[in-house]
Design an enzyme around this catalytic site. Sequence first.
Site, PDB file in Angstrom:
ATOM      1  N   ARG A  93       0.854  -1.200   0.000  1.00  0.00           N
ATOM      2  CA  ARG A  93       0.000   0.000   0.000  1.00  0.00           C
ATOM      3  C   ARG A  93       0.888   1.248   0.000  1.00  0.00           C
ATOM      4  O   ARG A  93       0.605   2.222  -0.686  1.00  0.00           O
ATOM      5  CB  ARG A  93      -0.928   0.002   1.231  1.00  0.00           C
ATOM      6  N   ASN A 147     -10.519  -4.464  -1.038  1.00  0.00           N
ATOM      7  CA  ASN A 147     -10.381  -3.350  -1.969  1.00  0.00           C
ATOM      8  C   ASN A 147      -9.383  -3.680  -3.076  1.00  0.00           C
ATOM      9  O   ASN A 147      -8.640  -4.649  -2.953  1.00  0.00           O
ATOM     10  CB  ASN A 147      -9.896  -2.113  -1.188  1.00  0.00           C
ATOM     11  N   ASP A 170     -17.895   0.275   3.077  1.00  0.00           N
ATOM     12  CA  ASP A 170     -18.462   0.912   4.271  1.00  0.00           C
ATOM     13  C   ASP A 170     -18.438   2.437   4.225  1.00  0.00           C
ATOM     14  O   ASP A 170     -18.940   3.087   5.139  1.00  0.00           O
ATOM     15  CB  ASP A 170     -17.763   0.403   5.539  1.00  0.00           C
ATOM     16  N   HIS A 200     -16.641   4.184  -4.469  1.00  0.00           N
ATOM     17  CA  HIS A 200     -15.811   5.366  -4.154  1.00  0.00           C
ATOM     18  C   HIS A 200     -15.997   6.455  -5.203  1.00  0.00           C
ATOM     19  O   HIS A 200     -15.050   7.170  -5.559  1.00  0.00           O
ATOM     20  CB  HIS A 200     -14.319   4.972  -4.037  1.00  0.00           C
ATOM     21  N   TYR A 264     -14.597  10.224  -1.662  1.00  0.00           N
ATOM     22  CA  TYR A 264     -13.482   9.855  -2.543  1.00  0.00           C
ATOM     23  C   TYR A 264     -13.469  10.643  -3.861  1.00  0.00           C
ATOM     24  O   TYR A 264     -12.483  10.591  -4.592  1.00  0.00           O
ATOM     25  CB  TYR A 264     -13.510   8.348  -2.836  1.00  0.00           C
TER      26      TYR A 264
HETATM   27  P1  NAD Z   1      -4.479  -5.994   6.694  1.00  0.00           P
HETATM   28  O1  NAD Z   1      -3.228  -5.965   5.872  1.00  0.00           O
HETATM   29  O2  NAD Z   1      -4.423  -5.665   8.129  1.00  0.00           O
HETATM   30  O3  NAD Z   1      -5.141  -7.437   6.562  1.00  0.00           O
HETATM   31  C1  NAD Z   1      -5.291  -8.115   5.389  1.00  0.00           C
HETATM   32  C2  NAD Z   1      -5.014  -9.589   5.619  1.00  0.00           C
HETATM   33  O4  NAD Z   1      -5.237 -10.255   4.375  1.00  0.00           O
HETATM   34  C3  NAD Z   1      -3.560  -9.902   6.038  1.00  0.00           C
HETATM   35  O5  NAD Z   1      -3.529 -10.633   7.225  1.00  0.00           O
HETATM   36  C4  NAD Z   1      -3.026 -10.710   4.861  1.00  0.00           C
HETATM   37  O6  NAD Z   1      -2.079 -11.694   5.242  1.00  0.00           O
HETATM   38  C5  NAD Z   1      -4.289 -11.308   4.305  1.00  0.00           C
HETATM   39  N1  NAD Z   1      -4.168 -11.764   2.926  1.00  0.00           N
HETATM   40  C6  NAD Z   1      -3.561 -11.163   1.890  1.00  0.00           C
HETATM   41  N2  NAD Z   1      -3.689 -11.899   0.788  1.00  0.00           N
HETATM   42  C7  NAD Z   1      -4.389 -13.006   1.130  1.00  0.00           C
HETATM   43  C8  NAD Z   1      -4.851 -14.136   0.413  1.00  0.00           C
HETATM   44  N3  NAD Z   1      -4.617 -14.296  -0.893  1.00  0.00           N
HETATM   45  N4  NAD Z   1      -5.553 -15.077   1.087  1.00  0.00           N
HETATM   46  C9  NAD Z   1      -5.803 -14.941   2.402  1.00  0.00           C
HETATM   47  N5  NAD Z   1      -5.396 -13.874   3.133  1.00  0.00           N
HETATM   48  C10 NAD Z   1      -4.702 -12.920   2.497  1.00  0.00           C
HETATM   49  O7  NAD Z   1      -5.489  -5.035   5.947  1.00  0.00           O
HETATM   50  P2  NAD Z   1      -6.704  -4.148   6.521  1.00  0.00           P
HETATM   51  O8  NAD Z   1      -6.285  -2.751   6.621  1.00  0.00           O
HETATM   52  O9  NAD Z   1      -7.286  -4.784   7.701  1.00  0.00           O
HETATM   53  O10 NAD Z   1      -7.714  -4.210   5.315  1.00  0.00           O
HETATM   54  C11 NAD Z   1      -8.255  -5.427   4.847  1.00  0.00           C
HETATM   55  C12 NAD Z   1      -9.030  -5.193   3.582  1.00  0.00           C
HETATM   56  O11 NAD Z   1     -10.235  -4.499   3.850  1.00  0.00           O
HETATM   57  C13 NAD Z   1      -8.293  -4.362   2.553  1.00  0.00           C
HETATM   58  O12 NAD Z   1      -8.567  -4.873   1.266  1.00  0.00           O
HETATM   59  C14 NAD Z   1      -8.901  -3.009   2.713  1.00  0.00           C
HETATM   60  O13 NAD Z   1      -8.701  -2.216   1.590  1.00  0.00           O
HETATM   61  C15 NAD Z   1     -10.316  -3.407   2.931  1.00  0.00           C
HETATM   62  N6  NAD Z   1     -11.201  -2.384   3.455  1.00  0.00           N
HETATM   63  C16 NAD Z   1     -12.356  -2.256   2.806  1.00  0.00           C
HETATM   64  C17 NAD Z   1     -13.242  -1.322   3.186  1.00  0.00           C
HETATM   65  C18 NAD Z   1     -14.526  -1.233   2.423  1.00  0.00           C
HETATM   66  O14 NAD Z   1     -15.431  -0.601   2.874  1.00  0.00           O
HETATM   67  N7  NAD Z   1     -14.660  -1.888   1.245  1.00  0.00           N
HETATM   68  C19 NAD Z   1     -12.972  -0.493   4.263  1.00  0.00           C
HETATM   69  C20 NAD Z   1     -11.782  -0.647   4.960  1.00  0.00           C
HETATM   70  C21 NAD Z   1     -10.895  -1.630   4.533  1.00  0.00           C
HETATM   71  C1  LMR Z   2      -8.240   1.766   5.592  1.00  0.00           C
HETATM   72  O1  LMR Z   2      -7.123   1.273   5.609  1.00  0.00           O
HETATM   73  O2  LMR Z   2      -8.883   2.007   6.612  1.00  0.00           O
HETATM   74  C2  LMR Z   2      -8.794   2.110   4.284  1.00  0.00           C
HETATM   75  O3  LMR Z   2      -9.441   1.061   3.754  1.00  0.00           O
HETATM   76  C3  LMR Z   2      -9.445   3.397   4.244  1.00  0.00           C
HETATM   77  C4  LMR Z   2      -8.512   4.372   4.869  1.00  0.00           C
HETATM   78  O4  LMR Z   2      -8.746   4.638   6.040  1.00  0.00           O
HETATM   79  O5  LMR Z   2      -7.590   4.833   4.218  1.00  0.00           O
END
Ligand code: NAD
Ligand code: LMR
Length: 441
Positions: A93, A147, A170, A200, A264
Amino acid sequence: MKKFRIAIAGGGSTFTPGIVSMLLVNYDRLPISEIKLYDNYEERQSSIGKACKIMLRERHPEVEFSYTTDPEQAFSNVDFVMAHIRVGLYAMREQDEKIPLSHGVVGQETCGPGGIAYGMRSIAGVIEILDYMEEYSPDAWMLNYSNPAAIVAEATRRLRPHSNIINICDMPVSIENTFAGILGLESRKELVVRYFGLNHFGWWTSITDKSGKDLMPQLKEWVSEHGYESNTEDFQHRAPSWKETFRKVKDVYSVVPDMLPNTYLKYYLYPDYVVEHSDKDYTRANEVMNSREKEVFTTAEKIVASDTAEGYEFHSGAHASFIIDLASAIAYNTKERMLLIVPNNGAIINFPANAMVEIPCLVGSDGPEPLVMGEIPTFQKGMMEEQVAVEKLVVDAWVEGSYQKLWQAFTLSATVPSAGVAKEVLDDLIEANKDFWPVLR
Ligand code: NAD
Ligand code: LMR
């Protein structure tokens, strides 16, 4: 009463403990018999898994709990897969944000070149989890937060058109919480909204209360002066960079003052401002690594060290509550109205049927039933057509291994000033992503 079995993919995510806590809090609404965490990074997941195990033992010992890196164990006999993976973790990221910024271009997790780079990494990971689910629990539903949701949704529409997957976000939920706060209402659930756009990338066109009273005039008056800055509690968006984004909505709103925008849109309407106000050495990735990621893993360590979750809380906000609302709507055929990312199929009348759009849907046991949002105005339609073409070109590039199409996607993004700059950013991102992207020719 049936009890549901849930797999959480991305078990090591910073959001996992919040979702597990929320599942326990909502046990009466959505009874569960089992929660399984799955991740492909054993060590990261086990920190979270050990803490969640203690939390469950103390709060709901009857719920079975496990964490595993074995797909068969994780995805067998489940009703829902709640997925939030981050392929490449925060280290990538950081690259997504810093590489474009080093060329004077917006560096953002889901918008512009950074979002495209992340999309090129996420597609394979999300499809892999969907395939595991279909192999081991063919009737389950995958509720996907991973994402960049717009690109992931286009990829799953194209590559797995018949799968039970719903892509969600969300951000609208958090913004609707803000609306409720501004209006002095208890909950966003008192609002009835009409909204259209891409993920977004969208606008609220109508907001009323349940009796039909128009709430837009009061909201517009507030937003024209303060943007989305308000006293509403929003843990997820408490960082200085988010506060700035909420304030900047005032300017985003002024471009289309008859609607209320998604935050966004700032990146597409004011990319020059965003670049000027970004610190190319300390981006949102650094902010999250130094706050949410540290806090979650430190709390987990403390719970494990003291062998009790008593006195510790994992935060769970809009992110967790929305996914549980969605699971409940499917489980109990509630027909709750929710904003989801779905194939357009005529819901926005003057927009391509095969675009993945974010619109209100009624959700029941057969999944989402999109509501017709009608015709959209020229300005928003023009912006969305450009952006949806970017998203489609990214998926083309991933499927075909096409450098040319990915270069076109970068060039077309409203965040990128020219084909020349697009090529420079792309070439640096290819180098940084060589362990993740398909080979491009
Ligand atoms: P994070 O890095 O803390 O956690 C992600 C986890 O996914 C890690 O533990 C990683 O090892 C695991 N991972 C990666 N590739 C994998 C695979 N192929 N199979 C299984 N596990 C795998 O990230 P985070 O900040 O907690 O965010 C998680 C996700 O949620 C991200 O994609 C983020 O962009 C998304 N997110 C989405 C929204 C939304 O509203 N759509 C909001 C916030 C975060
Ligand atoms: C996150 O990591 O929380 C994102 O998905 C959104 C942000 O806060 O940048």
